[in-house]
Design a protein around this motif. Sequence first.
Motif, short mmCIF file in Angstrom:
data_model
loop_
_atom_site.label_atom_id
_atom_site.label_comp_id
_atom_site.label_asym_id
_atom_site.label_seq_id
_atom_site.Cartn_x
_atom_site.Cartn_y
_atom_site.Cartn_z
N PHE A 1 0.86 -1.17 0.00
CA PHE A 1 0.00 0.00 0.00
C PHE A 1 0.90 1.22 0.00
O PHE A 1 1.82 1.31 0.81
CB PHE A 1 -0.90 0.04 1.23
N VAL A 2 0.64 2.15 -0.90
CA VAL A 2 1.41 3.37 -0.98
C VAL A 2 0.46 4.52 -0.67
O VAL A 2 -0.56 4.69 -1.35
CB VAL A 2 2.07 3.56 -2.36
N VAL A 3 0.78 5.28 0.36
CA VAL A 3 -0.07 6.36 0.84
C VAL A 3 0.61 7.68 0.52
O VAL A 3 1.76 7.90 0.89
CB VAL A 3 -0.29 6.23 2.37
N MET A 4 -0.13 8.53 -0.16
CA MET A 4 0.36 9.87 -0.49
C MET A 4 -0.37 10.89 0.38
O MET A 4 -1.46 10.60 0.88
CB MET A 4 0.12 10.17 -1.97
N PRO A 5 0.20 12.06 0.58
CA PRO A 5 -0.49 13.09 1.36
C PRO A 5 -1.87 13.39 0.76
O PRO A 5 -1.97 13.69 -0.43
CB PRO A 5 0.44 14.30 1.26
N ASP A 6 -2.90 13.25 1.58
CA ASP A 6 -4.26 13.47 1.09
C ASP A 6 -5.19 13.63 2.29
O ASP A 6 -4.76 14.08 3.34
CB ASP A 6 -4.69 12.32 0.18
N GLY A 7 -6.43 13.21 2.16
CA GLY A 7 -7.44 13.48 3.17
C GLY A 7 -7.93 12.27 3.94
O GLY A 7 -7.24 11.25 4.05
N PHE A 8 -9.16 12.37 4.44
CA PHE A 8 -9.74 11.34 5.29
C PHE A 8 -9.82 9.97 4.63
O PHE A 8 -9.54 8.95 5.26
CB PHE A 8 -11.14 11.74 5.75
N GLY A 9 -10.23 9.92 3.36
CA GLY A 9 -10.37 8.63 2.68
C GLY A 9 -9.06 7.88 2.59
O GLY A 9 -9.01 6.67 2.81
N THR A 10 -8.01 8.61 2.29
CA THR A 10 -6.68 7.99 2.21
C THR A 10 -6.24 7.47 3.58
O THR A 10 -5.74 6.34 3.69
CB THR A 10 -5.66 9.01 1.68
N LEU A 11 -6.44 8.26 4.62
CA LEU A 11 -6.08 7.81 5.97
C LEU A 11 -6.94 6.63 6.39
O LEU A 11 -6.46 5.69 7.03
CB LEU A 11 -6.21 8.94 6.98
N ASP A 12 -8.23 6.64 6.02
CA ASP A 12 -9.11 5.52 6.33
C ASP A 12 -8.57 4.24 5.72
O ASP A 12 -8.47 3.20 6.40
CB ASP A 12 -10.52 5.81 5.81
N GLU A 13 -8.19 4.29 4.45
CA GLU A 13 -7.67 3.10 3.80
C GLU A 13 -6.32 2.69 4.38
O GLU A 13 -6.02 1.50 4.50
CB GLU A 13 -7.59 3.31 2.30
N CYS A 14 -5.49 3.66 4.74
CA CYS A 14 -4.20 3.35 5.37
C CYS A 14 -4.41 2.61 6.68
O CYS A 14 -3.78 1.58 6.93
CB CYS A 14 -3.42 4.64 5.60
N PHE A 15 -5.31 3.11 7.51
CA PHE A 15 -5.55 2.45 8.80
C PHE A 15 -6.29 1.13 8.62
O PHE A 15 -6.07 0.19 9.39
CB PHE A 15 -6.27 3.39 9.76
N GLU A 16 -7.16 1.03 7.63
CA GLU A 16 -7.82 -0.24 7.33
C GLU A 16 -6.77 -1.28 6.94
O GLU A 16 -6.82 -2.42 7.39
CB GLU A 16 -8.83 -0.06 6.20
N ALA A 17 -5.82 -0.88 6.13
CA ALA A 17 -4.73 -1.78 5.74
C ALA A 17 -3.93 -2.20 6.97
O ALA A 17 -3.59 -3.38 7.13
CB ALA A 17 -3.82 -1.11 4.72
N SER A 18 -3.66 -1.27 7.86
CA SER A 18 -2.88 -1.61 9.06
C SER A 18 -3.66 -2.57 9.96
O SER A 18 -3.07 -3.44 10.61
CB SER A 18 -2.45 -0.36 9.82
#
Length: 121
Positions: A20-37
């Motif tokens: 998973f590659v996370v770029m600076p962005d908003g809530f949706g991106t953080l949601d998916e980042c934490f879902e992945a974690s």
Amino acid sequence: MYLKHFFVRRILLVKYSFAFVVMPDGFGTLDECFEASIVIQTRTIKNFPIIIFGKAYHKDLFEHIELMKKNSTIGADDTNSFLLTDSIEEAVSLIVEKNIKKYGLSAKNKVKLFKWLFERT
């Protein structure tokens, strides 16, 4: 209908990914980042790196994550799959080491299609 697409999207996100590659962005991106974690933390998927670009952008977030570790609301190992970086080379190296070399992956590997996910050749 939304939930069905939500879960299908999550399954496909893992099925066709090496990391998973996370770029600076908003809530949706953080949601998916934490879902992945979470799916890594619960060992639903293993050895799956989460690469987060933007050290300066995510500085406060990582300070809060360290606070959660200190307060034992997350485990000390829960962020082992994270790489916070600004280096594309470092990110590619991690993906190659953790997944491509380890599992002998290549573009030639065949992926089994699931009809229940509406996948087609």
